[in-house]
Every structure is written in structure tokens, then in C-alpha cells.
Design an enzyme around this catalytic site. Structure first.
Site, PDB file in Angstrom:
ATOM      1  N   LYS A 140       5.875  -4.081 -14.053  1.00  0.00           N
ATOM      2  CA  LYS A 140       5.287  -3.461 -15.245  1.00  0.00           C
ATOM      3  C   LYS A 140       4.542  -4.494 -16.077  1.00  0.00           C
ATOM      4  CE  LYS A 140       6.368  -0.789 -19.403  1.00  0.00           C
ATOM      5  NZ  LYS A 140       7.358   0.068 -20.087  1.00  0.00           N
ATOM      6  N   HIS A 280      -3.859  14.325  24.587  1.00  0.00           N
ATOM      7  CA  HIS A 280      -4.060  14.968  23.287  1.00  0.00           C
ATOM      8  C   HIS A 280      -2.809  15.714  22.831  1.00  0.00           C
ATOM      9  CE1 HIS A 280      -8.201  13.735  23.158  1.00  0.00           C
ATOM     10  NE2 HIS A 280      -8.431  14.290  24.325  1.00  0.00           N
TER      11      HIS A 280
END
Length: 528
Positions: A140, A280
Site C-alpha cells: 500500500k 483440437h
């Protein structure tokens, strides 16, 4: 503006101590005061470094088996104070708080502890509290504080300090803060996910997923899409845990298809050699055999055209004979739970072929979650770990399947679970002979699979389609009799399907009229 902040004091408290001594020595050489806790402090002191204990800073000893040591204003005030705010500076002076410019913390190994199968109490003790609190405080206040949460950032930190006379830039601290918040978020996600599983609450009010970057990919499904691969720390055997022995870097599609292939082949007990070939994300050939080579060749003969450039998954260690067959065509990836030295030597001549090995097969029955992003959110569900045995099958036709048909029906059902819906799978003698995937109509899948079987038979010089004398699995019920009749026309003799259609009676009557045996499973395997 670089907003350089020199590092004068550093707090170090790490669980993973790799690279720690080199970093601490480098910091000490630049005159940085070192503050530390517990085992970290002991290690630094034993190495001859001057270090100040956190308890000296806070005026309180570590207590409650180390659960409380850094949760104190003298620590958090030192991390959170804004250096350009007069009120903050006055508060620090009034309470004897000295600023901390660098925080180096990595967390208790909670994810690794869970992955090792530790008991509940041990997992609880490996939930870090003080570490995340300090990390969030420092992140922070990254305007003034640098926070390092990963040993991978030790050298970049030292490089930064060397380039700026012992200081860090705002841009560097911002990147560190991003890494810090991502780390605590992933850590909390792991804890909450574990606890949800412990108390059997799979769908809590808030659901978080976290991961660690394993690989930045060249691109995603297509070259214009950026992509990366993240691991979640669960240690489920597969592409995320595999060792890559050779070949090009895995692509997004490689990883996706390899995962699909390995999950499918894991359905089959390694006591019987099995092979799955994927293209695929759909299987184009799956088979068991008397040997691994036999299983591979039988899978290959289902659809040789689609197998080109595919992914091969094996349920036992790759041997030389099988490797010799695989290299005869272009294959993208081979994954197996091991590979012999001879097999690896054969593959070495194919520099673009990726070979992956794992320690074991994934457990197809293990609990777990899968999720998929949709616009504005994501869908979460249990992983499809369902299976059926012969005892689960309900014979609904006048003719019951033979023992051979039953074995093939169960095989076909296991494969259909891994085929995109609408899924149709023809199987004969423990090998797929036709696969229809992803069609909008089930009858289309049935006919496409049969047509591909005919094409393959012609390529092999056989007089009739491969589907003659086969069985068929359908991942969901036949809504009409047309799909079933198309399978019969292709030469199928038995059907396995979930049942549950409003027209089940009509479909059963059509099966009886065609002389087919049909069984219901009572469960479906949609895969979208």
C-alpha cells in the site's frame, strides 16, 4: 519522475530461504540495517551477519508458538508511514518508530502443505497471518517502501540498488507492489478454496482462484492474442507438473490439448496399455492393446488424417518400440508417466517434438472444480469425475449385449466423456473406429463418425467401414430414433446412452426392430 527512495533499513522474514544469505550479505555490504524474525534471524546471525531481532524493535517477545511477532505498531507504523506527511512523521517520532524501507517476506508454504496431503491441523498452522499483513502494508505504501515476496526478485532488487546508488525507483516499487498483492490474493484463494473443500462448501458466497505464472506463452489460441500459463499449486499430475525433455516451447493450444489427452488416457488402468491421440481437444483415436505399440497403432488407425500434428498420451512409460512408430509422422506432443532412455534417444532426432513425462497419471475420480469465464463472471462446477461399471448398466432392449459388446460399451462411454458434445463414439475390440464431435445435431455426429470410418477403411484397403460390428456411445440421450438408426446403418450392434428422453420408448422400439442391444447409464457427459 523516478522518486528515488534509498534503502536504509530492511525487515527480512522468509519461509523459503533460497538465495537469502547472498541477498543479506549484499544488503549489509551497502550499509542496510537488517531486522529479522525467528529462524531467518538465526540463519543470518549464524552466517556472521549483524541482525536485529523484531522483538527488540517491538519490545515484545515472539509468543504463541510464533503466531504473534510482527503484528505491532512499531512494525506496521514503520511500513505504512508516509514519509512526506508531517503528521505521520510526528507520530513516528512520538512513539519511537523508525521507518522500514524494504520488506522481504515470503509466506508459510500453505499450498505445498495441502498438496502433500497434510492433516487439518498442520494445514491450519501453515496459514500465514503476519506475513500477508506486512506485505499488504508495504505494498500500500509503495510510494516509500519496496516489498519483495519472491526470491526471483532478489537479483532485480540488487541490480536496481546498484543502478541508483542504493535506492529504488517508483516504477520498480510499483511492479513489486503488483507482485505482492497478486501473491497475497493467490494465497488467500488457496486457503479459502481448501477450507471450502474441508467443510464441503463448494460454492461459497465469494469464490477466488489464484495461480503462479509458469510460462509466458508466445500467443494464445491465435497469434493476435497474448497469453500465459499459470499453475494453481494443487499438484494434480499432468501438463502443469510434467517435465519437458525436449522440443519447442509449449503453446497455448499445446497445453490445452495435452491436458485433454492425458485426462482421457488416465481413464484406463495402466495394467492394460492405452493410447489417446487428440486434435483440437477432441480424440481422433483411442485404443487399448497387448502392448503400448499395439495401442498406439490401433488408435492411429481410427483416423490417420487427423492424427497428423496431434497430441499423443500414453498410460504407461514410453518405450523404444512405441517411440519408433510415433516418429513416423509429425506429432506435436507426447505425454506419458515416464520414458525409457532408448525412447528419449529416438525422439532426440526430432527436435520440434515435445516429450513430457510425469510421475503418475491423474486420478480421474479425484474431486476438483472447473471454471469457465463468461461475460461479467464465471461458471464453476465439479470436475466430471463420474464413471459407470457393468453393474450400473440397465438393459432396456429385448437383446442384452454380449460380454464383448459390454466391454466395448464401457470403453466407448469412457471416451465419450472426453468428446465435445454432441458426442458419438464407435468402438470395436477396445479401439475407437469413429468419432463424431461438436455437432449441433446428434444425428450429424453419428453420420460424420460413420463417414470418417468409411474413409479410413478405404485408406486401409478394407472392404467395409470400420464401424461394422462396433458399438456406439452417445454422451446424451437420443431425442429421436434417427441417430440410433444411423448408427445401425453404419453397422453398429449395441448402444450405450444415458436415457431420459421423452421418446425413450420410441428409441427402444427402434433398437429392438433393428436387433440392437441397448443399455442406459442414467448419467450424461455433456462437454462444451
Amino acid at each position: 519522475m523516478t522518486n528515488l527512495v534509498p534503502i536504509g533499513r530492511a525487515l527480512i522474514s522468509v519461509s523459503d530461504k533460497s538465495g537469502l544469505l547472498d541477498l543479506a550479505r549484499a544488503l549489509a555490504a551497502q550499509g542496510v540495517e537488517l531486522i529479522s524474525t525467528g529462524g531467518t534471524s538465526g540463519m543470518l546471525r549464524a552466517a556472521g551477519l549483524k541482525v536485529r531481532d523484531v522483538s527488540d524493535v517491538t519490545g515484545f517477545p515472539e509468543m504463541m508458538d510464533g503466531r504473534v511477532k510482527t503484528l505491532h505498531p512499531a512494525i506496521h507504523g514503520a511500513l505504512l508511514a508516509l514519509r512526506d506527511d508531517d503528521e505521520h512523521l510526528l507520530a513516528m517520532a512520538a512513539h519511537g518508530i523508525e521507518p522500514i524501507d524494504l520488506l522481504i517476506v515470503n509466506l508459510y508454504p500453505f499450498e505445498a502443505t495441502v498438496a502433500m496431503g497434510a492433516d487439518h491441523a498442520t494445514c491450519i498452522e501453515n496459514i500465514d497471518i503476519g506475513g500477508p499483513a506486512m506485505i499488504r502494508a508495504a505494498a500500500k505504501n509503495h510510494r516509500s517502501v519496496a516489498v519483495v515476496t519472491d526470491p526471483a526478485d532478489y537479483q532485480p532488487l540488487l541490480d536496481q540498488m546498484a543502478a541508483h546508488n542504493g535506492a529504488t525507483t517508483m516504477a520498480f516499487r510499483q511492479k513489486l507492489a503488483l507482485n505482492a498483492y497478486a501473491r497475497t490474493a493467490a494465497y488467500d484463494a488457496a486457503v479459502s478454496g481448501w477450507l471450502a473443500q474441508e467443510i464441503n462448501c463448494p460454492f461459497p458466497r465469494h469464490r477466488a482462484f489464484g495461480g503462479h505464472i509458469a510460462q509466458k506463452l508466445r500467443y494464445g489460441e491465435n497469434p493476435h492474442q497474448a497469453a500465459a500459463f499459470y499453475t494453481d499449486g494443487t499438484r494434480r499430475e499432468g501438463v502443469a507438473t510434467a517435465r519437458q525433455w525436449q522440443g519447442k516451447e509449449l503453446s497455448y493450444n499445446n497445453i490445452n490439448d495435452t491436458d485433454a489427452a492425458f485426462e482421457l488416457v488416465a481413464e484406463f488402468d495402466p495394467g492394460t496399455p492405452a493410447c489417446a491421440i487428440i486434435k483440437h481437444a477432441n480424440p481422433c483415436g483411442v485404443a487399448t492393446g497387448g502392448s503400448l505399440t499395439d495401442a498406439y497403432l490401433r488408435a492411429y488407425d481410427c483416423d490417420r488424417t487427423s492424427a497428423f500434428g496431434g497430441i499423443v498420451a500414453l498410460n504407461r512409460a514410453l518405450d523404444a518400440a512405441t517411440a519408433e512408430e510415433i516418429v513416423k509422422i509429425f506429432t506435436e506432443v507426447v505425454i506419458a508417466p515416464g520414458a525409457s532412455d532408448e525412447a528419449r534417444a529416438i525422439f532426440a532426432a526430432k527436435k520440434n517434438l515435445r516429450l513430457l513425462t510425469t510421475n503418475a497419471l491423474p486420478d480421474p475420480r479425484a474431486r476438483g472444480l472447473s471454471f469457465r469465464q463468461v461475460s461479467g463472471g464465471f461458471l464453476v462446477q465439479d470436475r466430471d469425475a463420474a464413471s459407470v461399471t457393468e453393474a450400473d448398466l440397465k438393459v432396456v432392449t429385448k437383446r442384452a449385449p454380449t460380454a464383448r459388446e459390454t466391454a466395448d460399451l464401457l470403453f466407448a462411454w469412457s471416451v465419450a466423456k472426453h468428446v465435445k458434445s454432441n458426442a458419438i463414439v464407435y468402438v470395436k475390440d477396445g479401439a475407437t473406429v469413429g468419432v463424431g464431435a461438436g455437432q449441433m445435431s446428434r444425428v450429424d455426429s453419428t453420420r460424420i463418425a460413420a463417414r470418417k470410418s468409411q474413409d479410413m477403411a478405404e485408406a486401409l484397403g478394407l472392404p467395409g467401414p470400420l464401424t461394422l460390428g462396433s458399438v456406439v456411445a452417445s454422451d446424451a440421450f437420443f431425442p429421436f430414433a434417427d441417430g440410433l438408426l444411423a448408427a445401425a446403418e453404419a453397422g453398429a450392434t449395441a448402444i450405450i446412452q444415458p436415457g431420459g428422453s421423452m421418446r425413450d420408448d420410441e428409441v427402444i422400439a427402434a433398437a429392438d426392430a433393428a436387433g440392437l442391444a441397448m443399455v442406459f447409464t442414467g448419467q450424461r457427459h455433456f462437454r462444451h
